[in-house]
Scaffold this active site. Sequence first.
Site, PDB file in Angstrom:
ATOM      1  N   HIS A   1      44.579  44.461  -9.993  1.00  0.00           N
ATOM      2  CA  HIS A   1      44.934  44.136 -11.374  1.00  0.00           C
ATOM      3  C   HIS A   1      46.408  44.396 -11.664  1.00  0.00           C
ATOM      4  CE1 HIS A   1      44.096  48.518 -12.069  1.00  0.00           C
ATOM      5  NE2 HIS A   1      45.067  48.373 -12.953  1.00  0.00           N
TER       6      HIS A   1
ATOM      7  N   ASP B   1      38.998  45.634  -6.612  1.00  0.00           N
ATOM      8  CA  ASP B   1      40.299  45.843  -7.259  1.00  0.00           C
ATOM      9  C   ASP B   1      41.262  46.487  -6.266  1.00  0.00           C
ATOM     10  OD1 ASP B   1      42.293  45.972  -9.103  1.00  0.00           O
ATOM     11  OD2 ASP B   1      41.388  47.544 -10.332  1.00  0.00           O
TER      12      ASP B   1
ATOM     13  N   SER C   1      47.782  53.175 -12.505  1.00  0.00           N
ATOM     14  CA  SER C   1      47.009  52.138 -11.830  1.00  0.00           C
ATOM     15  C   SER C   1      47.614  51.822 -10.473  1.00  0.00           C
ATOM     16  CB  SER C   1      46.980  50.869 -12.687  1.00  0.00           C
ATOM     17  OG  SER C   1      46.216  51.070 -13.845  1.00  0.00           O
TER      18      SER C   1
END
Length: 898
Positions: free
Chosen positions: A100, A151, A268
């Site tokens: 992402h 992911d 992230s």
Amino acid sequence: MLFLWMILSFGYSLGFDFIERHPGESLLFPDERTSLNDCHLRYYKYSQFWRNPGYNGVPARLFEFAHMGAIGWTMPPDSSIDWRCGGSLITGRFVLTAAHCAVDSRNSPPDVVRFGDLDIFGPDGDEYAQQLGIAEIIRHPEHRFLAYYNDIALVKLVGSVSIGKSVAPACLWPDMEVRFTNMDAVGWGRVGFGKKIILKARTFVKIFLCIQAGNQSPVLLKMAQSPMLHEKCAMVYNNETIRKLRSGLHEHHICASDVLTDTCEGDSGGPLQVKLMHNFRETPFVVAVTSFGLPCGTSNPGVYTRVAPYLDWIVATMQDRGERVDDQTFNTTACARRYVSLRDPYEGVVQHRNETYVDVNYSSQHMLLDVELPPYIAKLGWAAGSTGADYCYGVIVDEEIVLTVADCVEFMGKPVNRIITPEKIDVAAIYIHPEYKKGTSYNNIAILKLKNLLDFKSETTASCIWHDFKLPYERIQTIGVGRKDLVILPELAILPDPTQVTYRAKITAFNETSCHLSKASLASMRHGFAHELVCAGNDFFLVPEVCNLAIGGPLFGTRWHDDREYGYTFALAQFGRDCGFGEHLLATRLWSHIDWMKSVLLPGHHHASSRLLFLERDRQEGDPCKTEHGVDGRCVALGECFQSRVEFLNRTDKKFCSSTEVVCCPLDVIVKKKKAVNRRTELEECQQIVSKLNVLSPYGFMVEIGSEFDDKFRCLGSIIATQTIVTTRSCLGNSIPTKVRFLTNVNSTIQVENVTFHDLYNASDSSFDIALLELETPIIWSPQLYPACLWMNKTHTPMITRMLFMDDDQVSVQMIQAKYNSDCQRVHPRELHRSQLCAKEVWDEPVCRKSGDVLVSQTATGPSYLVGLALHEDGCSGWDYGTFTRISMLVDWISGNM
């Protein structure tokens, strides 16, 4: 006009739904102090977690995470870089990250990665940094942006990094089995907690209702994590998250949490990793990639994409792009050995380190010279001109209480009369255990009461008392004092330096059979090794004067409680040559003397509790029982039978069931309680009323009170029923209020028909400072206008509440922590009654208040519970706490006068 109303209402609703909450708002604080096992409550705001720079984040050392890269987007028009993701260097040209992170909210891909720099926003460490452009981003082929699966992605750099100590690839953990109980999440995520919330009082427009969880940390942080079961993890996620997990958490996910695990913007793609030791070095292994979590500021787990299932894809993808990798590249042994010369030494053998240099001394790994001492250590002193014991210390457990061993309260016939660190304060009283005999190790404990209170606003705080016989772990710490030239590095000890330095010594607890004591120790234990004694040390010897034991100092460690880290003292050191190295030391176990300490520090509660009777431990709630006088009863929670613990203790037929929170309640009392519940009043239905309204304003229950003869509205009030407002008597003064207006609509007022004051109100000590206003016409409930519910718990108060007050025509908020009245009474000039509550500001700022300011326990979307009303005291001056009327103690008066 209607359209504008809809916009304003929606804006306010949006802010209120995401109101920032202090983690302590869900905890309860006892109204009375009945136990010494309450350190985690009394000193909650001084706990280690709240002072950390991030959400359990500890700043990383230079070179500690040489594989960590910050992934950024070059932003127009000034070409500044927005660092939004992290990644792990796994070869010279490839970085592992989350899929992402392939695009941002503009659908633009990142274009740069920076390595070797701990501070990505400042110049510090720039000389070690390497910044390379991105040639390609390869998402896993099965990843979809609308779901939280697969992911994971690879970033190919435009060139190869220069591998060295500051930038070096990590290894990948290749097994599905993750047996590590602790790992580190690493990143530059957003950190902090909003300190003050300011609400606009004159419009419905949100100003600062939801404070951002903080600025992005410029310094790389590491956060300790522990894996948790998927079933437990899945329970905490909201509907939006669940929609992206239509098939639930997959085996490719790892769910992990520690204290506050926040997968915030900037974290992230970063690694969830573990350091594995080999060759006296540590190599980082990336176990998973940071994927998602709930918004920052929530005590919820993060979810990570496991690396092992994607290892074949990682290797094949890099091979397709010309990288020389194969199936053995990430073999654990081969990878660990590849850059062994660049890795950090194993922490246990590090004697000293700075940014560029690490000194290793394998024989001194138990000496912790370059760390801060616990903030609860006190050094004892004697009168000026007299000689005192050189190594006598104590443990601070309260602003005015220091624990030490009885051996240290007298030296050469002269009693200890002061502490000299952290502050110079005289001793007011000395309490020696009544069964202590000089020259023995039994009952070797004493209490020192200080004349003045210690200042806990500085780096001083209290130690918690360990309330268990069993120590939480074998390896603990104690305090030693030694010659500086025998402790520092050899190259620094060129000249003799007898300066005494204080440091921590790591020691191990031993049982009776493995304990190795000196003859002097054995002579003090003529009746054998008692349970009240702790034996600890290490099995290798030191040069004399390297470590002299801090007598009376703590055997200590840290433990987590209520999302915070606290220092705990397990025992008080009695004696032991060389701090227990070679021949072990002896210490007094605090658990063995809890009752005696309680009899000195909480004398009234100690005697009351000694008269209580307990039933069998397996008698649980709902079980039948008989009271002390043989009356039939049932085991129920204390609050379901009696309004307070005091009421229960005053009965002659009292009995507890399984614990002090479960009582044997006479059946006739249960019947009366049930009838009272069936006669529900408007006050009791408050929670249901508010829950149905979908409220839009956090202060829809607040009004301002004024008079027809005065244009000013001087006092705050709280709506508690359709025709009832509550405020303080002292705020109203000598004027009789005639009208109120709503904060959510200042153009709307209602006339006051009647005012009732408490007949026991005393202006001199502010006791029973409360007033009820009866309105001429009833209020019609709406999402903008609703009641505050009364806090009715008569034994506990919310740990953290919010004080609402007017500041320049707007409502402001201070976060307030409850205190025991007995603690405040030490310095309060007047007697504090049970109808009053004292509290401090969470960040040690003054509790600036006016009479009538509102103390509430405020939920994010549900009811606001009215806990207290500020009293007419000295505002910001006089003392560092505020006093309030305690609503729970006046519920009966309120309901009886409505």
